[in-house]
Every structure is written in structure tokens, then in C-alpha cells.
Scaffold this motif. Structure first.
Motif, short mmCIF file in Angstrom:
data_model
loop_
_atom_site.label_atom_id
_atom_site.label_comp_id
_atom_site.label_asym_id
_atom_site.label_seq_id
_atom_site.Cartn_x
_atom_site.Cartn_y
_atom_site.Cartn_z
N MET A 1 34.24 -10.89 38.77
CA MET A 1 35.27 -9.92 38.44
C MET A 1 35.76 -10.09 37.00
N GLU A 2 35.85 -11.34 36.56
CA GLU A 2 36.28 -11.61 35.19
C GLU A 2 35.30 -11.01 34.18
N TYR A 3 34.02 -11.06 34.52
CA TYR A 3 33.01 -10.55 33.60
C TYR A 3 33.08 -9.03 33.49
N ILE A 4 33.34 -8.35 34.59
CA ILE A 4 33.49 -6.89 34.57
C ILE A 4 34.71 -6.51 33.75
N PHE A 5 35.79 -7.26 33.94
CA PHE A 5 37.02 -7.03 33.19
C PHE A 5 36.77 -7.16 31.69
N LEU A 6 36.04 -8.20 31.30
CA LEU A 6 35.74 -8.41 29.89
C LEU A 6 34.82 -7.34 29.33
N PHE A 7 33.92 -6.83 30.16
CA PHE A 7 33.03 -5.75 29.73
C PHE A 7 33.85 -4.52 29.33
N PHE A 8 34.79 -4.13 30.16
CA PHE A 8 35.62 -2.95 29.85
C PHE A 8 36.60 -3.23 28.72
N ILE A 9 37.06 -4.47 28.61
CA ILE A 9 37.90 -4.85 27.48
C ILE A 9 37.11 -4.69 26.19
N GLY A 10 35.84 -5.08 26.22
CA GLY A 10 34.97 -4.94 25.06
C GLY A 10 34.83 -3.49 24.63
N ILE A 11 34.68 -2.59 25.61
CA ILE A 11 34.56 -1.16 25.29
C ILE A 11 35.82 -0.66 24.60
N CYS A 12 36.98 -0.93 25.19
CA CYS A 12 38.25 -0.43 24.65
C CYS A 12 38.54 -1.03 23.27
N ALA A 13 38.35 -2.35 23.15
CA ALA A 13 38.68 -3.04 21.91
C ALA A 13 37.79 -2.58 20.76
N THR A 14 36.50 -2.43 21.00
CA THR A 14 35.59 -2.07 19.91
C THR A 14 35.69 -0.59 19.55
N THR A 15 36.01 0.26 20.52
CA THR A 15 36.26 1.67 20.19
C THR A 15 37.43 1.77 19.23
N LEU A 16 38.54 1.11 19.56
CA LEU A 16 39.70 1.11 18.68
C LEU A 16 39.38 0.44 17.35
N GLY A 17 38.68 -0.70 17.42
CA GLY A 17 38.36 -1.44 16.20
C GLY A 17 37.50 -0.64 15.24
N THR A 18 36.61 0.18 15.76
CA THR A 18 35.77 1.02 14.90
C THR A 18 36.59 2.11 14.22
N LEU A 19 37.53 2.68 14.95
CA LEU A 19 38.33 3.80 14.41
C LEU A 19 39.37 3.34 13.39
N ALA A 20 40.05 2.24 13.67
CA ALA A 20 41.18 1.85 12.82
C ALA A 20 41.38 0.35 12.72
N GLY A 21 40.41 -0.43 13.19
CA GLY A 21 40.63 -1.87 13.24
C GLY A 21 41.57 -2.21 14.39
N GLY A 22 41.90 -3.46 14.51
CA GLY A 22 42.86 -3.86 15.53
C GLY A 22 42.29 -4.03 16.91
N GLY A 23 40.97 -4.12 17.03
CA GLY A 23 40.38 -4.33 18.35
C GLY A 23 40.83 -5.63 18.99
N GLY A 24 41.12 -6.61 18.14
CA GLY A 24 41.61 -7.89 18.64
C GLY A 24 42.96 -7.78 19.32
N LEU A 25 43.66 -6.69 19.03
CA LEU A 25 44.94 -6.41 19.70
C LEU A 25 44.74 -6.32 21.21
N ILE A 26 43.54 -5.90 21.62
CA ILE A 26 43.22 -5.75 23.03
C ILE A 26 42.45 -6.96 23.55
N SER A 27 41.38 -7.33 22.84
CA SER A 27 40.47 -8.33 23.38
C SER A 27 41.03 -9.75 23.37
N LEU A 28 41.70 -10.14 22.29
CA LEU A 28 42.18 -11.52 22.22
C LEU A 28 43.25 -11.83 23.27
N PRO A 29 44.31 -10.99 23.40
CA PRO A 29 45.29 -11.28 24.45
C PRO A 29 44.68 -11.28 25.85
#
Length: 244
Positions: A1-29
Motif C-alpha cells: 500500500m505504501e508503494y501505491i501511495f508513493l506512486f501517486f505522490i510521484g505523479i502529483c509532485a512531478t506534475t506540479l514540479g514541472t509547471l512551477a517547481g515545488g514538487g517537493g512540497l508534496i513528495s517530501l512531507p
């Protein structure tokens, strides 16, 4: 379950990071909430960003939005910064890393209201004191901490009067370079937890392709608003973590 959670976190974080940076705002926490040590969480971000950022850069390169002639010199500058930052990070406590991030982001947020750029410029990226120093410095920050690196770099390219979609491609190349350098340092120090890292990486690859396609449709006038929102969110997040 943790791996699935991280997979979707990766999608959200990198989408934001590509557009305006700040992907770590999602992935790191998110990784810290899972109980992953801070250095291992940052290392996972470096490894996943190395591959995902190159994939979005290559997409824009194929579409001729950017050229290797203009951008190839970014690689050694950001790589050197990433390696330097990764080495410094291994010697610093997490507390000092948070303070450095907070100071830099507050500075970037303030200068965004002073500058008149709006990503409609048509200047090519040139090697000069500002671009080299800025890219190397942000590369160090990326290797040192990470969240907000893309945001800071977009501010730099806006200051250099570079159009948004080209700025996105240049940021992704610089991110690839600095993250590659930092990833080497984290892997060498034995701080990478590979199962978590691979799950985040697969999500990041997906998010990179979503983000770069959305970036092609964004109007430049909207970009500054998104950047300021992301910067403010990063500042609040880091400040709260310091208080807690």
C-alpha cells in the motif's frame, strides 16, 4: 500500500514540479509521514527527479522548443552544484537545511513582486555571470535540500527574459543535472531505500509527461500567479516544520 501511495505522490509532485517547481512540497512531507528518514526521502527525490526531469526535457527537445546548442552548458554547471550540495548535505543537520531553504524562498518570493518579467521574453539563454552563478547556486541548493529548486530556477529564467515553455525545458535539464550529481552522493553514502525510491520514480515519470503537456497550454500571464502561490506554500510548509 505504501508503494501505491508513493506512486501517486510521484505523479502529483512531478506534475506540479514541472509547471512551477515545488514538487517537493508534496513528495517530501509525504515520505516523512511514512516514517522515511529525511536524508533517505531527499535521496529518493533526487533519484526519481534525475530520470523524470530528463524525460520532460527530451519531450521539449524533440519538439524543438529548446536546442542542445543553447542548453548543453547547463549540465556541467548544475551537475557541479548538485554534487557540491549533496556533499554539504551529508555534513549538515536537517534543521540547518530547513533554515537555508526558508531564507532562499522568502528572497525569491519578494523579488517576484519587484521584477517585471512575465515569461513572454524571447531572449536565448547565454553564459554570463548571472546565469552561471545562479545555476550553480541553485544546483547547490538542490543537492543540499531540494524543495523549491525548480521554482527558484524559473524565477532566474524569468529574470533572464526567457519564454515560459523554454524555461520549463531548461529547468528540467538543470534539474536532471543537479539531481544526478546529488543522487550520486546520496547513493554513495548508502542513504537510498530502493523500494520506496522506485515507487516514487515510476510515479514521477508519469507526472513529468503530464506536466510538460500542461505547460505547453499555460498562458504566461498565469505562470507568475502559480509561481507565487507555490512559493508561498513552500515558505509556510517549511516554517511550520521548523516550529513543530
Amino acid at each position: 500500500m505504501e508503494y501505491i501511495f508513493l506512486f501517486f505522490i510521484g505523479i502529483c509532485a512531478t506534475t506540479l514540479g514541472t509547471l512551477a517547481g515545488g514538487g517537493g512540497l508534496i513528495s517530501l512531507p509525504a515520505m516523512l509521514i511514512l516514517g522515511i528518514p529525511v536524508h533517505s526521502a531527499i535521496g529518493a527525490n533526487k533519484v526519481s527527479n534525475t530520470i523524470s526531469s530528463f524525460s520532460s526535457f527530451y519531450h521539449l527537445l524533440k519538439k524543438k522548443e529548446i536546442s542542445l546548442k543553447e542548453s548543453c552548458w547547463i549540465i556541467p554547471v548544475s551537475l557541479g552544484g548538485g554534487i557540491t550540495g549533496g556533499f554539504i548535505a551529508s555534513k549538515l543537520s536537517g534543521e540547518y537545511m530547513f533554515i537555508i531553504a526558508l531564507v532562499l524562498l522568502i528572497f525569491a518570493f519578494g523579488t517576484s513582486f519587484i521584477g517585471k518579467g512575465n515569461f513572454t521574453g524571447k531572449e536565448p539563454l547565454k553564459m554570463n555571470k548571472i546565469s552561471i552563478t545562479g545555476l550553480y547556486g541553485i544546483g547547490i541548493y538542490d543537492g543540499l535540500f531540494g524543495p523549491g529548486q525548480g521554482t527558484l530556477m524559473l524565477y532566474l529564467f524569468d529574470f533572464l527574459n526567457i519564454a515560459y515553455i523554454r524555461a520549463v525545458g531548461l529547468v528540467r535539464l538543470a534539474t536532471f543535472s543537479s539531481c544526478f550529481g546529488a543522487a550520486i552522493s546520496y547513493i554513495a553514502s548508502g542513504k537510498i531505500i530502493w523500494p520506496f525510491t522506485i515507487a516514487l520514480l515510476l510515479g514521477s515519470l508519469t507526472g513529468a509527461q503530464i506536466g510538460v503537456r500542461l505547460a505547453e497550454k499555460l498562458k504566461p500571464i498565469v505562470v507568475k500567479v502559480i509561481l507565487r502561490f507555490v512559493t508561498a506554500a513552500l515558505i509556510i510548509q517549511i516554517a511550520v516544520e521548523q516550529i513543530i
